[in-house]
Design an enzyme around this catalytic site. Structure first.
Site, short mmCIF file in Angstrom:
data_model
loop_
_atom_site.label_atom_id
_atom_site.label_comp_id
_atom_site.label_asym_id
_atom_site.label_seq_id
_atom_site.Cartn_x
_atom_site.Cartn_y
_atom_site.Cartn_z
N LYS A 48 0.82 -1.21 0.00
CA LYS A 48 0.00 0.00 0.00
C LYS A 48 0.85 1.27 0.00
O LYS A 48 0.36 2.35 -0.31
CB LYS A 48 -0.95 -0.03 1.18
CG LYS A 48 -2.00 -1.13 0.99
CD LYS A 48 -2.93 -1.26 2.15
CE LYS A 48 -4.06 -2.24 1.85
NZ LYS A 48 -3.60 -3.64 1.85
C1 LIG Z 1 -4.32 -4.68 1.38
C2 LIG Z 1 -3.59 -5.92 1.24
C3 LIG Z 1 -4.03 -6.93 0.36
C4 LIG Z 1 -5.33 -6.82 -0.41
O1 LIG Z 1 -5.28 -5.83 -1.42
P1 LIG Z 1 -6.65 -5.29 -2.04
O2 LIG Z 1 -6.23 -4.18 -2.92
O3 LIG Z 1 -7.47 -4.83 -0.90
O4 LIG Z 1 -7.28 -6.42 -2.76
C5 LIG Z 1 -3.26 -8.08 0.23
N1 LIG Z 1 -2.14 -8.23 0.95
C6 LIG Z 1 -1.69 -7.30 1.80
C7 LIG Z 1 -0.46 -7.56 2.58
C8 LIG Z 1 -2.39 -6.11 1.96
O5 LIG Z 1 -1.93 -5.20 2.81
#
Ligand SMILES: *Cc1c(COP(=O)(O)O)cnc(C)c1O
Length: 495
Positions: free
Chosen positions: A109
């Protein structure tokens, strides 16, 4: 280009206003009707990483001038990641791993949340908005820290993060509770992630409906992946990874690549779908779920049913029953049919389920493959990939790696496969260590050190010394109290 609500084409916004608003006035998500034009692949491939970000972001958020965008991209990314190319693609066995976790908080993110504050402040300026922007975010663990790190001490903004009490790892919790910055605020909610996310959505609706912040010099916005400013930067790394494969001679320009995505809120994989729509040669998008397999069922059957047991798994960032960004896929794949999306979303809200038309379901099946993976299988995958290929997976990436193996077995005609890696294994050290050794170390910080001692894979610097950092936040509230909590912080004078 203009964005509109997935539920009503008359609710429009310029790209920069869509970034500022976060969510459309009718509760829908901002989306375009036509994919934005981009320059030819050959040209894109000749760009360096930051130029590529500038180019793709300028096409998706087209009212920020390109030279301004270049400045913002530089501010967002220069010197913040472990690797100067931000998101390396590495070969592991026959497959590739796109490492998205090399950012300031070791979560994928970071890619989007490093950029978002700069998009928000530039958008405010451009639109003559002088209000402070108050970012509200519900997090299943990773978003919260990455968002706080992105917004910390950015003047003109403040941020409140809600996370589910007992729903995040020790390391994730420590990362959030030790976050510094005069404008950051984090609080746990007694409930699960969906409670926190629903609570945040209701706050937006209630503040709007009752004009609770009217004339107060504050406006709310979102850092969740429902914000188009979150989604746009994620489109870029699909291009980047693709070009890396071409440059390495592993594919030819024009060959298709399949991407396997560990999925929760459907933001990451949707960004891949958008990249494909913009012209990147993407083959199948493979949606990997943990035991909360609501998306697997939906993509395979056309029926979305959130009335199911919620499991707390070892991949908590994917513990989600309502995947918000799926709404954007429904809009795009139904040929921009806002009325249909409205019906589905109403059904979801009032009946807890919806079933899409078979034509839509067929179209989805032609673009996506879906499979789920249990914790125990994910643990086995961590162990076998580490022992056989020398690569340390985190629990989320392990889900995707297993699903990749299943996909290749079941679909022999697959293309080159790239697995998206969404977190450093050290964020989930206790589970990763357990997967490899069979011994459970309950102290998350000790597990982190033990894992490093065992594997000699270096701990990212941002995760070192977390256990001795001072805790700066300690609120915990009932979900009914979220609105008041936000209003209190919104109206507080900072600095
Ligand atoms: C947020 C997250 C996901 C999921 O991603 P999305 O965009 O919500 O589908 C998967 N793995 C990790 C480690 C995350 O932080």
């Amino acid at each position: 280009m203009i964005y509109n609500s997935t539920r009503n084409k008359n609710f429009t916004a310029t790209p920069s206003m869509a970034v500022l608003n976060g969510i459309a006035d009718d509760g829908g998500l901002y989306i375009f009707n036509d994919y934005p034009a981009v320059v030819a692949l050959e040209k894109l491939m000749s760009l360096d990483t930051l130029e590529l970000y500038t180019e793709i972001l300028s096409s998706l958020i087209s009212d920020i001038p390109k030279d301004k965008m270049a400045e913002l991209v530089k501010l967002a990314y220069t010197g913040k990641f472990e690797t100067s190319d931000l998101t390396p693609t590495v070969k592991v066995g026959d497959d590739y791993i796109l490492e998205l976790f090399r950012g300031p908080t070791s979560a994928f993110k970071d890619v989007a949340l490093s950029m978002l504050p700069h998009l928000v402040t530039a958008s405010a300026k451009m639109n003559g908005v002088t209000d402070d922007i108050h970012i509200l975010t519900a997090t299943s663990g990773d978003t919260g820290k990455a968002a706080m790190a992105g917004f910390a001490n950015v003047d003109g903004t403040r941020i409140t993060v809600f996370f589910p009490k007992d729903g995040v790892s020790t390391v994730q919790q420590a990362q959030m509770l030790t976050q510094e910055g005069y404008n950051v605020n984090v609080c746990s909610v007694k409930g699960n992630f969906d409670d926190a996310q629903t609570g945040v959505k209701e706050i937006f609706a209630s503040v709007k409906e009752n004009a609770l912040l009217e004339g107060k010099g504050i406006r709310l916005s979102s850092a969740n992946s429902i914000n188009i400013g979150r989604l746009a930067p994620q489109v870029v790394y699909y291009y980047k990874s693709y070009f890396d494969l071409v440059r390495a001679g592993d594919i030819k320009l024009g060959d298709k690549v399949d991407f396997i995505v560990p999925t929760g809120n459907f933001g990451n994989i949707l960004a891949g779908y958008i990249a494909k729509g913009m012209g990147l040669p993407v083959g199948t998008l493979v949606c990997a779920s943990n035991e909360n397999d609501v998306l697997t069922e939906f993509l395979l059957t056309g029926r979305y049913n959130k009335k199911r047991t919620f499991f707390k798994t070892a991949s908590p960032s994917m513990d989600i029953l309502v995947s918000s960004n799926l709404e954007r896929l429904l809009y795009l794949i139904s040929g921009c049919d806002a009325d249909k999306v409205t019906i589905y979303m109403d059904d979801l809200k009032y009946k807890g389920e919806y079933t899409v038309d078979s034509s839509i379901s067929e179209k989805i099946k032609s673009e996506f493959y879906a499979c789920s993976c249990s914790d125990s299988t994910a643990f086995k995958t961590i162990k076998s990939v580490y022992e056989e290929k020398g690569y340390l997976l985190d629990t989320h990436t392990a889900v995707a790696m297993h699903v990749c193996e299943e996909y290749k077995k079941n679909v022999p005609s697959h293309n080159v496969c790239v697995v998206l890696s969404t977190a450093s294994p050290y964020k989930f050290a206790a589970d990763v260590l357990f997967a490899i050794t069979g011994n459970r170390e309950e102290n998350g910080f000790k597990a982190l050190n033990d894992l490093e001692a065992l594997t000699a894979v270096p701990v990212p610097s941002n995760l070192k010394g977390l256990d001795t950092k001072e805790t700066l936040h300690n609120s915990s509230i009932e979900k009914e109290d979220m609105l008041q909590y936000v209003l209190d912080y919104s109206l507080k004078t900072l600095k």
